[in-house]
Design an enzyme around this catalytic site. Structure first.
Site, PDB file in Angstrom:
ATOM      1  N   HIS A 159       0.856  -1.194   0.000  1.00 36.53           N
ATOM      2  CA  HIS A 159       0.000   0.000   0.000  1.00 36.53           C
ATOM      3  C   HIS A 159       0.893   1.247   0.000  1.00 36.53           C
ATOM      4  O   HIS A 159       1.904   1.286   0.702  1.00 36.53           O
ATOM      5  CB  HIS A 159      -0.921  -0.013   1.231  1.00 36.53           C
ATOM      6  CG  HIS A 159      -1.945   1.073   1.190  1.00 36.53           C
ATOM      7  ND1 HIS A 159      -1.656   2.369   1.524  1.00 36.53           N
ATOM      8  CD2 HIS A 159      -3.249   1.068   0.804  1.00 36.53           C
ATOM      9  CE1 HIS A 159      -2.751   3.109   1.362  1.00 36.53           C
ATOM     10  NE2 HIS A 159      -3.727   2.339   0.922  1.00 36.53           N
ATOM     11  N   GLU A 196       0.732   4.064   1.435  1.00 37.32           N
ATOM     12  CA  GLU A 196       1.005   4.678   2.747  1.00 37.32           C
ATOM     13  C   GLU A 196       2.088   3.894   3.483  1.00 37.32           C
ATOM     14  O   GLU A 196       2.949   4.479   4.152  1.00 37.32           O
ATOM     15  CB  GLU A 196      -0.283   4.752   3.587  1.00 37.32           C
ATOM     16  CG  GLU A 196      -0.043   5.479   4.901  1.00 37.32           C
ATOM     17  CD  GLU A 196      -1.292   5.604   5.770  1.00 37.32           C
ATOM     18  OE1 GLU A 196      -2.407   5.732   5.215  1.00 37.32           O
ATOM     19  OE2 GLU A 196      -1.139   5.559   7.003  1.00 37.32           O
ATOM     20  N   CYS A 224      -6.693   7.033  12.221  1.00 42.58           N
ATOM     21  CA  CYS A 224      -7.133   8.429  12.324  1.00 42.58           C
ATOM     22  C   CYS A 224      -8.598   8.552  12.739  1.00 42.58           C
ATOM     23  O   CYS A 224      -9.350   7.571  12.744  1.00 42.58           O
ATOM     24  CB  CYS A 224      -6.892   9.136  10.991  1.00 42.58           C
ATOM     25  SG  CYS A 224      -8.098   8.686   9.751  1.00 42.58           S
TER      26      CYS A 224
HETATM   27  O1  0CH Z   1      -7.734   4.113   2.325  1.00 49.28           O
HETATM   28  P1  0CH Z   1      -6.537   4.371   1.512  1.00 49.28           P
HETATM   29  O2  0CH Z   1      -5.310   4.605   2.338  1.00 49.28           O
HETATM   30  O3  0CH Z   1      -6.278   3.301   0.468  1.00 49.28           O
HETATM   31  O4  0CH Z   1      -6.708   5.749   0.718  1.00 49.28           O
HETATM   32  P2  0CH Z   1      -7.931   6.500   0.069  1.00 49.28           P
HETATM   33  O5  0CH Z   1      -9.016   5.577  -0.307  1.00 49.28           O
HETATM   34  O6  0CH Z   1      -7.354   7.338  -1.009  1.00 49.28           O
HETATM   35  O7  0CH Z   1      -8.502   7.418   1.227  1.00 49.28           O
HETATM   36  C1  0CH Z   1      -7.830   8.544   1.691  1.00 49.28           C
HETATM   37  C2  0CH Z   1      -6.829   8.236   2.745  1.00 49.28           C
HETATM   38  C3  0CH Z   1      -5.485   8.770   2.381  1.00 49.28           C
HETATM   39  C4  0CH Z   1      -4.384   8.563   3.384  1.00 49.28           C
HETATM   40  O8  0CH Z   1      -4.771   8.224   4.657  1.00 49.28           O
HETATM   41 FE1  SF4 Z   2      -6.237   9.408   5.667  1.00 51.55          FE
HETATM   42 FE2  SF4 Z   2      -7.438   9.880   7.982  1.00 51.55          FE
HETATM   43 FE3  SF4 Z   2      -6.012  11.786   6.783  1.00 51.55          FE
HETATM   44 FE4  SF4 Z   2      -8.355  11.014   5.805  1.00 51.55          FE
HETATM   45  S1  SF4 Z   2      -7.993  12.048   7.786  1.00 51.55           S
HETATM   46  S2  SF4 Z   2      -6.494  11.349   4.636  1.00 51.55           S
HETATM   47  S3  SF4 Z   2      -8.330   8.833   6.200  1.00 51.55           S
HETATM   48  S4  SF4 Z   2      -5.228   9.884   7.618  1.00 51.55           S
END
Ligand code: 0CH
Ligand code: SF4
Length: 335
Positions: A140, A142, A210
């Site tokens: 992933h 992240e 988070c």
């Molecule tokens: O849930 P992930 O990390 O795959 O990312 P997303 O769907 O682009 O949602 C935003 C979270 C980005 C980083 O926490």
């Molecule tokens: Fe990712 Fe949480 Fe930040 Fe949203 S608030 S981008 S889910 S770490």
């Protein structure tokens, strides 16, 4: 009352309760990341390059492409045309801004501040002499970004409870960090195993999962037992969205599906059901939730109810170069 009830020959649609989980959809980090791309296009003109999908949602990505964003996976796909590059919300290894700087590229960092917080904490533990156990999903972005804050070998990835039972970190102090979008329950299970094996392991000050992940999972849990089906709007590569689907079934809903948008959802799936729940991952815009509701309206007399478990008021600042209307072109704009 169904409007078709008094029209001769018109079929009466069956009543369907639709329970909307709240909070759902965009979090503050996603909102900020999308704004960074939009403002950068306004400020610097098209094209603006974005390394990796800014957030994991095709609808968002295609909308930004239409405005002048070009998405790439690596910096070497970007020509030296003086246009800026933006790093996605998921964060990047340190080697990425370093490579951008070496090429004198203009860059803006849309890494969510809560992901950056995990990066800084991992660095702090490392400089204090600890080896880091990172709980997360291999491959992933992240996880790649967080591991890439520290030198090779400083972090060991732990994906699940089985790996937690087997991992052999080097002798000496240990600390753990996690991906921000994990299942809270799965992470607790992994941590139970790690804590039993390594009782002195240091923990993040406030936990790394988070607020948005926490609230969306709590909301899905709150509706799960009342629903015959839960539809989670989100992309298959969106970790937090995939987790919401799993949470729904584990919390007692007989069936949960992940759909990208209305056209991917067959409303016949709700035939014979009493209540359908809907949630959306942190990267899924509300308009896509509305599309799913519209698909259900094609077939049912939909009665909407909301179940909201938390109010969210979090807003993150934009990177400094985008805060003022026209501060000129920054040389490098990481923040
Ligand atoms: O849930 P992930 O990390 O795959 O990312 P997303 O769907 O682009 O949602 C935003 C979270 C980005 C980083 O926490
Ligand atoms: Fe990712 Fe949480 Fe930040 Fe949203 S608030 S981008 S889910 S770490």
């Amino acid at each position: 009352m169904d409007q078709t009830a008094n029209i001769p020959g018109a079929a009466v649609k069956p009543i369907l309760k639709v329970l909307l989980a709240g909070p759902r959809g965009f979090c503050a980090g996603v909102d900020r990341a999308i704004k960074i791309v939009e403002l950068a296009i306004q400020r610097f003109g098209a094209p603006v390059y974005v390394r990796h999908e800014i957030v994991h949602n095709r609808f968002v990505v295609e909308g930004l492409e239409a405005k002048g964003a070009i998405f790439v996976e690596e910096l070497d796909e970007i020509p030296d045309d003086g246009q800026p590059v933006i790093f996605s919300a998921h964060g990047v290894p340190k080697s990425v801004p370093a490579a951008a700087q070496a090429r004198q590229m203009l860059f803006l960092d849309a890494t969510c501040p809560l992901v950056s917080k995990v990066h800084r904490e991992a660095e702090r533990h490392y400089s204090g002499g600890s080896h880091i156990l990172l709980i997360g999903h291999a491959g992933h972005p992240e996880v790649i970004g967080t591991m890439g804050q520290l030198p090779e070998g400083a972090v060991t990835l732990v994906e699940d409870a089985e790996q937690a039972a087997l991992v052999q970190p080097p002798e000496g102090p240990l600390a753990y960090a996690t991906q921000t979008t994990l299942s809270i329950d799965d992470t607790t299970a992994v941590l139970d195993v790690l804590r039993a094996r390594f009782p002195h392991m240091s923990a993040p000050v406030k936990g790394d999962i988070c607020y948005a992940t926490t609230n969306r999972q709590a909301a899905v849990k709150a509706i799960a037992a009342q629903c015959d089906l839960i539809v989670v709007v989100g992309a298959p590569n969106s970790s937090n969205s995939v987790r919401l689907r799993e949470v729904a079934e584990r919390a007692g809903c007989p069936r949960a599906v992940l759909v990208q948008r209305g056209r991917d959802f067959d409303p016949a799936m709700a035939d014979g059901l009493g209540t359908v729940g809907i949630s959306a991952g942190a990267s899924a815009p509300e308009v896509l939730v509305e599309e799913v509701v519209e698909r259900l309206r094609e077939r049912f007399d939909v009665r909407i109810e909301n179940l909201i478990v938390a109010e969210e008021t979090v807003i993150f600042n934009l990177p400094r170069p985008l805060r003022t209307p026209s501060a000129g072109r920054p040389v490098a704009a990481a923040e």
